[in-house]
Design an enzyme around this catalytic site. Structure first.
Site, PDB file in Angstrom:
ATOM      1  N   ASP A 217       0.844  -1.206   0.000  1.00 32.59           N
ATOM      2  CA  ASP A 217       0.000   0.000   0.000  1.00 32.59           C
ATOM      3  C   ASP A 217       0.880   1.257   0.000  1.00 32.59           C
ATOM      4  O   ASP A 217       0.739   2.139   0.847  1.00 32.59           O
ATOM      5  CB  ASP A 217      -0.959  -0.002   1.198  1.00 32.59           C
ATOM      6  CG  ASP A 217      -0.251  -0.178   2.527  1.00 32.59           C
ATOM      7  OD1 ASP A 217       0.913  -0.647   2.534  1.00 32.59           O
ATOM      8  OD2 ASP A 217      -0.847   0.163   3.568  1.00 32.59           O
ATOM      9  N   HIS A 237      10.894   3.009  11.900  1.00 33.97           N
ATOM     10  CA  HIS A 237       9.461   3.258  11.743  1.00 33.97           C
ATOM     11  C   HIS A 237       9.197   4.765  11.792  1.00 33.97           C
ATOM     12  O   HIS A 237       9.695   5.448  12.690  1.00 33.97           O
ATOM     13  CB  HIS A 237       8.709   2.546  12.879  1.00 33.97           C
ATOM     14  CG  HIS A 237       7.236   2.458  12.636  1.00 33.97           C
ATOM     15  ND1 HIS A 237       6.424   3.566  12.593  1.00 33.97           N
ATOM     16  CD2 HIS A 237       6.430   1.381  12.417  1.00 33.97           C
ATOM     17  CE1 HIS A 237       5.167   3.176  12.367  1.00 33.97           C
ATOM     18  NE2 HIS A 237       5.154   1.850  12.249  1.00 33.97           N
ATOM     19  N   THR A 249       6.489   0.492  20.829  1.00 34.20           N
ATOM     20  CA  THR A 249       5.374  -0.435  21.079  1.00 34.20           C
ATOM     21  C   THR A 249       5.810  -1.881  20.841  1.00 34.20           C
ATOM     22  O   THR A 249       5.168  -2.637  20.111  1.00 34.20           O
ATOM     23  CB  THR A 249       4.159  -0.078  20.199  1.00 34.20           C
ATOM     24  OG1 THR A 249       4.581  -0.071  18.830  1.00 34.20           O
ATOM     25  CG2 THR A 249       3.594   1.268  20.554  1.00 34.20           C
ATOM     26  N   GLU A 307       5.454  -7.400  12.895  1.00 33.15           N
ATOM     27  CA  GLU A 307       6.374  -6.311  13.265  1.00 33.15           C
ATOM     28  C   GLU A 307       7.015  -6.546  14.636  1.00 33.15           C
ATOM     29  O   GLU A 307       8.196  -6.254  14.840  1.00 33.15           O
ATOM     30  CB  GLU A 307       5.619  -4.978  13.257  1.00 33.15           C
ATOM     31  CG  GLU A 307       6.482  -3.758  13.461  1.00 33.15           C
ATOM     32  CD  GLU A 307       5.716  -2.484  13.143  1.00 33.15           C
ATOM     33  OE1 GLU A 307       5.852  -1.968  12.031  1.00 33.15           O
ATOM     34  OE2 GLU A 307       4.952  -2.011  14.023  1.00 33.15           O
TER      35      GLU A 307
HETATM   36  C1  5GW Z   1      -6.238  -6.305   5.469  1.00 29.90           C
HETATM   37  C2  5GW Z   1      -6.913  -5.783   6.562  1.00 29.90           C
HETATM   38  C3  5GW Z   1      -6.188  -5.263   7.611  1.00 29.90           C
HETATM   39  C4  5GW Z   1      -4.813  -5.305   7.567  1.00 29.90           C
HETATM   40  C5  5GW Z   1      -4.145  -5.849   6.472  1.00 29.90           C
HETATM   41  C6  5GW Z   1      -4.862  -6.359   5.419  1.00 29.90           C
HETATM   42  C7  5GW Z   1      -4.173  -6.885   4.261  1.00 29.90           C
HETATM   43  C8  5GW Z   1      -2.795  -6.783   4.156  1.00 29.90           C
HETATM   44  C9  5GW Z   1      -4.859  -7.506   3.167  1.00 29.90           C
HETATM   45  O1  5GW Z   1      -6.088  -7.689   3.145  1.00 29.90           O
HETATM   46  N1  5GW Z   1      -4.154  -7.923   2.069  1.00 29.90           N
HETATM   47  C10 5GW Z   1      -2.807  -7.774   2.008  1.00 29.90           C
HETATM   48  O2  5GW Z   1      -2.210  -8.136   0.985  1.00 29.90           O
HETATM   49  N2  5GW Z   1      -2.129  -7.233   3.068  1.00 29.90           N
HETATM   50  C11 5GW Z   1      -0.685  -7.161   2.983  1.00 29.90           C
HETATM   51  O3  5GW Z   1      -0.123  -6.931   4.266  1.00 29.90           O
HETATM   52  C12 5GW Z   1      -0.259  -5.983   2.116  1.00 29.90           C
HETATM   53  O4  5GW Z   1       0.943  -6.290   1.464  1.00 29.90           O
HETATM   54  C13 5GW Z   1      -0.064  -4.899   3.139  1.00 29.90           C
HETATM   55  O5  5GW Z   1       0.755  -3.854   2.669  1.00 29.90           O
HETATM   56  C14 5GW Z   1       0.538  -5.672   4.286  1.00 29.90           C
HETATM   57  C15 5GW Z   1       0.397  -5.006   5.663  1.00 29.90           C
HETATM   58  O6  5GW Z   1      -0.908  -4.564   5.894  1.00 29.90           O
HETATM   59  P1  5GW Z   1      -1.241  -2.998   5.935  1.00 29.90           P
HETATM   60  O7  5GW Z   1      -0.465  -2.296   4.852  1.00 29.90           O
HETATM   61  O8  5GW Z   1      -2.716  -2.797   5.887  1.00 29.90           O
HETATM   62  O9  5GW Z   1      -0.677  -2.569   7.345  1.00 29.90           O
HETATM   63  P2  5GW Z   1      -0.328  -1.075   7.794  1.00 29.90           P
HETATM   64  O10 5GW Z   1       0.292  -1.226   9.148  1.00 29.90           O
HETATM   65  O11 5GW Z   1       0.625  -0.468   6.801  1.00 29.90           O
HETATM   66  O12 5GW Z   1      -1.636  -0.306   7.819  1.00 29.90           O
HETATM   67 MN    MN Z   2       1.028  -0.767   4.805  1.00 31.27          MN
END
Ligand code: 5GW
Ligand code: MN
Length: 356
Positions: A217, A237, A249, A307
Site C-alpha cells: 500500500d 518506523h 510499542t 512487526e
Molecule cells: C487487510 C486488513 C487489515 C490489515 C491488512 C490487510 C491486508 C494486508 C490484506 O487484506 N491484504 C494484504 O495483501 N495485506 C498485505 O499486508 C499488504 O501487502 C499490506 O501492505 C501488508 C500489511 O498490511 P497494511 O499495509 O494494511 O498494514 P499497515 O500497518 O501499513 O496499515
Molecule cells: Mn502498509
C-alpha cells in the site's frame, strides 16, 4: 656406623623429595589437561615454494575473484573533521550505517554494485482487496527502484487474475506467486514471513542475491537504489524514529516470544520494509515464523503481529544497515526538517473499504 646412618637418611630424604616432585608434576598435568588446555595450538604444514608446482595447477576459489574497481571520479574529499550530517545519527554503536540523504556517494556505490551484477528481488503481498495497490506500486517502482539493475518483482497473491499487465524496463520481470488467503487480517500480514521463508529456500536463492520485502500500500516517489543493500537491513518506523524506549510499542508480555523488556531495544523497526541477502532474509523470516507458531501454540499473538517478531529478531541479530524513514514515510506525519527525501510513501487508504 653413625656416618652410614646419616648417609642413608639423606638418601631417603632425596627419594621422598623426588616422589614428592613427581606427584606434584603428575597433579599439575592432570589439572592442566582437565582445564581443556591444548598443549599444541598450532599445526605444521610444509609450504616449500620449490615443491609447489603441483599446487599451482590445483584450483582455488580465489582464482575466480572478479575485480571490482572504480574509474576516476571527481567528488568532494571526505572531511575527517566534519561529518556530512550532524542532525541525525549516521552510525549505530555496532557500526551499521543509517542511510540518510547526504551521507553517501550514490555514484560510488552504484558503480560497485553494477560490477557485481547484483540481482535484486522485491517481494510484495497483494491479498484480497490489496491487489488494488499493485498497479501504482509497480509503475512507480519502474521510475525509482534500482534503476539499471536486474530486478524481479515477486507478487504473492490469491487473485492472479487481478494482477494487471505492466510493461517493464529491460532486465526487470514480474513473477506472480499464487498463495492462499487467510481470513483474519492479522494472519494475512503475519503469514508473509512463512511464505518469504519458503520461497527463499525454493526460488529466491536460485534467482536473486538480495531481497527487499515491503508493504504494497505504498508508492515510490524518489530514488531507492543500491545504497539500501547490505547483509541484513531494517527501517526506522516513521512514527517512532525520535521515540524513547518506553514509547516503543514492542511486545511487553513475557508470555510472548516477541517480548522485549523496557530496558532493552535500539530502534523501533517497521514491519513493512526489511531485507538483505537471501540467506539472511531466510534466517530472519524463519525465526519470525517459528516464533509466531510457538506463540500460536500458547494462544498468544504479539501486539503488532509480524512487526513485533521482527523487532525481537533485530534486537539480538543486529541489522548490518538501517534505513532512515526516507524509505518508509507517511504524509500524515508531515515533512520534518530532517527528512530531505521521501522515497517510499504510504498510499492513504480507506481502512474500512479495503479491510472488509
Ligand atoms: C487487510 C486488513 C487489515 C490489515 C491488512 C490487510 C491486508 C494486508 C490484506 O487484506 N491484504 C494484504 O495483501 N495485506 C498485505 O499486508 C499488504 O501487502 C499490506 O501492505 C501488508 C500489511 O498490511 P497494511 O499495509 O494494511 O498494514 P499497515 O500497518 O501499513 O496499515
Ligand atoms: Mn502498509
Amino acid at each position: 656406623m653413625f656416618q652410614d646412618k646419616c648417609k642413608k637418611g639423606r638418601e631417603r630424604k632425596w627419594i621422598y623429595f623426588l616422589i614428592y616432585l613427581a606427584t606434584l608434576l603428575l597433579l599439575s598435568f592432570c589439572w592442566y589437561a582437565t582445564r581443556n588446555h591444548r598443549w599444541h595450538s598450532w599445526i605444521v604444514l610444509s609450504c616449500n615454494p620449490q615443491a609447489s608446482i603441483d599446487n599451482v595447477n590445483q584450483s582455488s576459489k580465489l582464482d575466480l575473484l572478479k575485480e571490482v574497481s572504480l574509474q576516476r571520479m571527481l567528488y568532494k574529499k571526505p572531511d575527517t573533521m566534519k561529518p556530512p550530517r550532524s542532525d541525525v545519527l549516521m552510525m549505530t554503536p555496532w557500526f551499521a550505517p543509517i542511510v540518510w540523504h547526504g551521507t553517501y556517494n550514490f555514484d560510488m556505490l552504484n558503480a560497485q554494485f553494477h560490477q557485481k551484477n547484483v540481482r535484486i528481488g522485491i517481494t510484495v503481498f497483494a491479498i484480497k482487496k490489496y491487489t488494488a495497490f499493485i498497479k501504482t506500486f509497480i509503475e512507480t517502482a519502474e521510475m525509482f527502484f534500482m534503476l539499471g539493475h536486474t530486478v524481479n518483482y515477486y507478487v504473492f497473491t490469491d487473485r492472479v487474475g487481478d494482477i494487471p499487465n505492466i510493461t517493464l524496463g529491460e532486465g526487470r520481470q514480474l513473477v506472480i506467486l499464487k498463495v492462499p488467503s487467510y481470513n483474519r487480517w492479522q494472519e494475512v500480514s503475519m503469514r508473509r514471513m512463512e511464505m518469504i521463508r519458503d520461497q527463499s529456500r525454493q526460488r529466491f536463492v536460485n534467482e536473486v542475491d538480495y531481497l527487499v520485502c515491503v508493504d504494497v500500500d505504498m508508492v515510490f516517489s524518489d530514488d531507492v537504489g543500491v545504497e539500501i543493500l547490505s547483509d541484513s537491513f531494517g527501517t526506522l518506523h516513521p512514527s517512532y524514529f525520535r521515540a524513547s524506549r518506553a514509547q516503543f510499542t514492542y511486545e511487553r508480555r513475557q508470555q510472548s516470544t516477541a517480548y522485549i523488556p523496557t530496558d532493552e531495544g535500539d530502534f523501533y523497526y517497521a514491519g513493512g520494509y526489511f531485507g538483505g541477502t537471501v540467506e539472511e532474509v531466510y534466517k530472519l523470516s524463519n525465526f519470525c515464523h517459528n516464533a509466531m507458531m510457538t506463540d500460536k501454540g500458547n494462544n498468544i499473538e504479539a501486539i503488532w503481529h509480524d512487526e513485533s517478531y521482527l523487532n525481537k529478531y533485530f534486537l539480538y541479530h543486529k541489522p548490518t544497515k538501517i534505513l532512515s524513514p526516507e524509505y518508509l514515510w507517511d504524509n500524515n506525519f508531515g515533512v520534518p526538517e530532517v527528512l530531505k527525501r521521501r522515497r517510499f510513501v504510504a498510499v492513504p487508504k480507506n481502512h474500512n473499504a479495503v479491510r472488509n
